[in-house]
Design a protein around this motif. Sequence first.
Motif, mmCIF file in Angstrom:
data_model
loop_
_atom_site.group_PDB
_atom_site.id
_atom_site.type_symbol
_atom_site.label_atom_id
_atom_site.label_comp_id
_atom_site.label_asym_id
_atom_site.label_seq_id
_atom_site.Cartn_x
_atom_site.Cartn_y
_atom_site.Cartn_z
ATOM 1 N N ILE A 180 13.897 -3.027 10.920
ATOM 2 C CA ILE A 180 13.299 -3.483 9.671
ATOM 3 C C ILE A 180 13.246 -5.015 9.595
ATOM 4 O O ILE A 180 12.697 -5.592 8.685
ATOM 5 N N ASN A 203 14.889 2.802 8.452
ATOM 6 C CA ASN A 203 14.144 3.678 7.557
ATOM 7 C C ASN A 203 12.670 3.684 7.969
ATOM 8 O O ASN A 203 12.006 2.645 7.930
ATOM 9 N N ASP A 204 12.197 4.865 8.370
ATOM 10 C CA ASP A 204 10.838 4.921 8.944
ATOM 11 C C ASP A 204 9.765 4.448 7.961
ATOM 12 O O ASP A 204 8.835 3.741 8.343
ATOM 13 N N GLU A 205 9.942 4.808 6.675
ATOM 14 C CA GLU A 205 8.916 4.414 5.701
ATOM 15 C C GLU A 205 8.863 2.890 5.558
ATOM 16 O O GLU A 205 7.797 2.279 5.519
ATOM 17 N N ARG A 206 10.046 2.296 5.501
ATOM 18 C CA ARG A 206 10.088 0.829 5.342
ATOM 19 C C ARG A 206 9.557 0.134 6.586
ATOM 20 O O ARG A 206 8.845 -0.876 6.505
ATOM 21 N N ILE A 207 9.892 0.675 7.746
ATOM 22 C CA ILE A 207 9.398 0.053 8.986
ATOM 23 C C ILE A 207 7.872 0.170 9.056
ATOM 24 O O ILE A 207 7.175 -0.794 9.397
ATOM 25 N N GLU A 208 7.361 1.344 8.696
ATOM 26 C CA GLU A 208 5.910 1.523 8.758
ATOM 27 C C GLU A 208 5.192 0.595 7.769
ATOM 28 O O GLU A 208 4.143 0.032 8.068
ATOM 29 N N LYS A 209 5.807 0.423 6.595
ATOM 30 C CA LYS A 209 5.217 -0.466 5.588
ATOM 31 C C LYS A 209 5.189 -1.916 6.117
ATOM 32 O O LYS A 209 4.184 -2.618 6.021
ATOM 33 N N LEU A 210 6.332 -2.319 6.696
ATOM 34 C CA LEU A 210 6.409 -3.681 7.226
ATOM 35 C C LEU A 210 5.394 -3.878 8.359
ATOM 36 O O LEU A 210 4.714 -4.912 8.430
ATOM 37 N N GLU A 218 2.065 -4.439 6.891
ATOM 38 C CA GLU A 218 1.946 -5.798 6.349
ATOM 39 C C GLU A 218 1.735 -6.823 7.463
ATOM 40 O O GLU A 218 1.007 -7.785 7.319
ATOM 41 N N ASN A 261 15.410 7.286 12.039
ATOM 42 C CA ASN A 261 16.061 7.005 10.762
ATOM 43 C C ASN A 261 17.433 7.669 10.798
ATOM 44 O O ASN A 261 17.590 8.847 10.465
#
Length: 766
Positions: free
Chosen positions: A450, A474-481, A484, A496
């Motif tokens: 992350i 956290n997969d969702e946070r990594i994918e969001k980053l 971006e 995760n």
Amino acid sequence: MVKISKEAALEYHENSRPGKIEVIPTKPYRTQTDLSLAYSPGVAYPCLEIQQNPDDAYKYTDKGNLVAVISNGTAVLGLGDIGALSGKPVMEGKGLLFKIYGGIDVFDIEVAEKDPEKFCEAVEKIAPTFGGINLEDIKAPECFYIEERLKKSLDIPVMHDDQHGTAIISAAGLKNALEVNGKDIKKVKIVVNGAGAAAISCTKLYMALGAQRENIVMLDSKGVITSDRPNLTEQKKFFATDRRDIHTLEEAIKGADVFVGLSKGNILSQDMIRSMADQPIVFALANPVPEISYEEAMASRPDVLMATGRSDYPNQINNVIGFPYIFRGALDVHATAINEEMKMAAVHAIAELAKQPVPDVVNDIYQVNNLTFGPLYFIPKPVDPRLITEVSAAVAKAAIDSGVARKTITDWAAYKNQLRELLGQETKLTQKLHDTARSHPQRVVFAEGIHPTMLKAAVQAKAEGICQPILLGNDERIEKLAKELDLNLDGIEIVNLRHDNQAERRERYARVLAEKRQRQGYTVDEANDKMFERNYFGMMMVETGEADAFITGLYTKYSNTIKVAKEVIGIRPEYNHFGTMHIVNSKKGTYYIADTLINRHPDKEVLKDVAKLSAMTVRFFNDEPSIAMLSYSNFGSDDSGSPAQVHQAVEELQQQYPDLAIDGEMQVNFALNRELRDKKYPFSRLNGRDVNTLVFPNLSSANGAYKLLQALSPETEIIGPIQMGLNKPIHFTDFECSVRDVINITAVAVIDAYVDKIKNKITEAE
Ligand SMILES: NC(=O)C1=CN([C@@H]2O[C@H](COP(=O)(O)OP(=O)(O)OC[C@H]3O[C@@H](n4cnc5c(N)ncnc54)[C@H](OP(=O)(O)O)[C@@H]3O)[C@@H](O)[C@H]2O)C=CC1
Ligand SMILES: CC(=O)C(=O)O
Ligand SMILES: [Mg+2]
């Protein structure tokens, strides 16, 4: 965006010493012998060789790397005919850019001569000095004759940069901008404001890319160039339109898809841009003041695709993106000319580069998060370190293929490496590390998935084929980053570790760890809790063989990571301690420094382990260790405290390893100056040897030493920390390290893992 004041610009040019360039000797010159070789009598020999074989000038002089930037000052930027001397700051500026981007030396030559014949004669007479001639800021139409004549009379590349450099970059920009708005070059209506050196050549190149002459309208200072205008120059006549309904820019630009300004500042209005077709392309390239300011153009309508010639706005279309690399490629194959094939190769290489992921160094310089191909980025930035490899190689190849090269290149990978080295982008060692890792990529767990630096490094290392990354987090946070940062996570596994779907794995790891550490009071429950921490979980992935190497450290304190590493992975059986090393790649050579991170107050036993581990690690990098054990005294001159401890460690190591090149204690200057050491301490085991490995007496001094080097000489590359002594490839990063630092460590970890695998195979076979 940076705003430049007159005061700042004048101070910049005046300060420290006047001007922007100097000449620096490239050969030794301190001794009498050096001087006799550099000048009389030694210099006579290369002179006579060149007399016999003129091509030897490329061998014995700087000719092959020397370009003349020549101007008569008749069209200096958009300032007009300000005279030869007044143009000198621009020519020195070009010299600076040639050097920093292309590694090319420049003599700027200002010729006070407007008559084209006499100007050419002057250039022809000084041409033997140079490997290439860059004509600069010479006004049209004289520039066309001058370039043509010099191209015919000289056997070195001659390029009028305002014509062809500008044409190449703006053609690449146009090609990409049309890709952004999805329009067809064969159909777009183009208005070119200006009919001078740059405008004529640019428009010809757009035609070579497919633009249709009937779709082009050109204007000069008198307005639209129509075919019924008297006394048109040959070049203007070529672009004259048969339309009679348009006379002014305001009339010509209505409904146009593309505006290219190569004229002078502030002649394009917002209303004119508003009158253009959908998603208009506006290249306002006059320098230093564009035909319309960036702010005004952007405010005129939301769909404009805008570029200027300036470095302080997005999409800088400026010949600086071309000339250093075009000449680099031409010089490297001793080309006799810069021909159409070479120019077109440069157009495509530049255009293509803008579509590739942007290296971090470029984002950092422009202080942006992620430059990606689109309206605000359709041309590479001048500081992009890949320009030299991509553009110069494309130009050199085109020169060879089109038959103007006098020297050939066959190993293109080696040539690109040489180009990277030329600008100090990559040293031989990092290249070797990356190449080795690439040939045996391994599964590497990145603990802090992350963290933007680690995420970028993992994605880049995957793209470069160095490893198969596994990201913890956290997969969702990594994918969001990743979204971006516009990073592509295809083919990258995310684990995760706290998710329910990892419960079986956590329990399994906990059982393995508890069993391993049961004699140290570990229970399964306790181990189970620890598996919710990324360092425990990640290291267990390596411990159980589900991954090959582990990288951590951007968030976590070393003390914590060290503790976990000792628990989970353990220290190699033949040692009691582990440590870290930094590799310093300096102009003077490669040095290995230990222990830079782990052992705060080493005693004699720790020092011995660090020295042995250092020897092993230096061999790992295919070097032969020659170790100086450092202190503030020399060979027993201070017989108490820290020096005495180093002294004793050396004595025991020398006894135990009679063939190991190790000695001390000694001060850094004696370690690094062989002559001085041999003279003063001829008894040393290091006699006649250069030291490459420096073992410091404690963490403060080792850590301070590499940080000092990092701070004082930014051109020195520092690789590390490289972990030595743990049972498996667990590697650490510094808190403040860059993406490149993490990639370097990843390469080390990959090689480390691969070597481990080989060793295990050999052991199994035995
Ligand atoms: N961004 C970049 O990389 C580069 C930008 N440039 C810029 O392009 C401009 C021209 O340079 P260069 O071609 O070398 O110079 P030239 O002197 O060869 O050409 C200047 C041209 O501009 C025309 N012109 C002058 N005023 C107007 C006007 N009001 N409306 C329309 N046309 C006008 C002149 O017309 P006429 O023929 O009637 O005199 C001439 O054709 C400069 O501002 C320069 O800085 C140049 C090279 C590279
Ligand atoms: C960039 C350049 O060469 C010019 O403006 O003249
Ligand atoms: Mg110029």
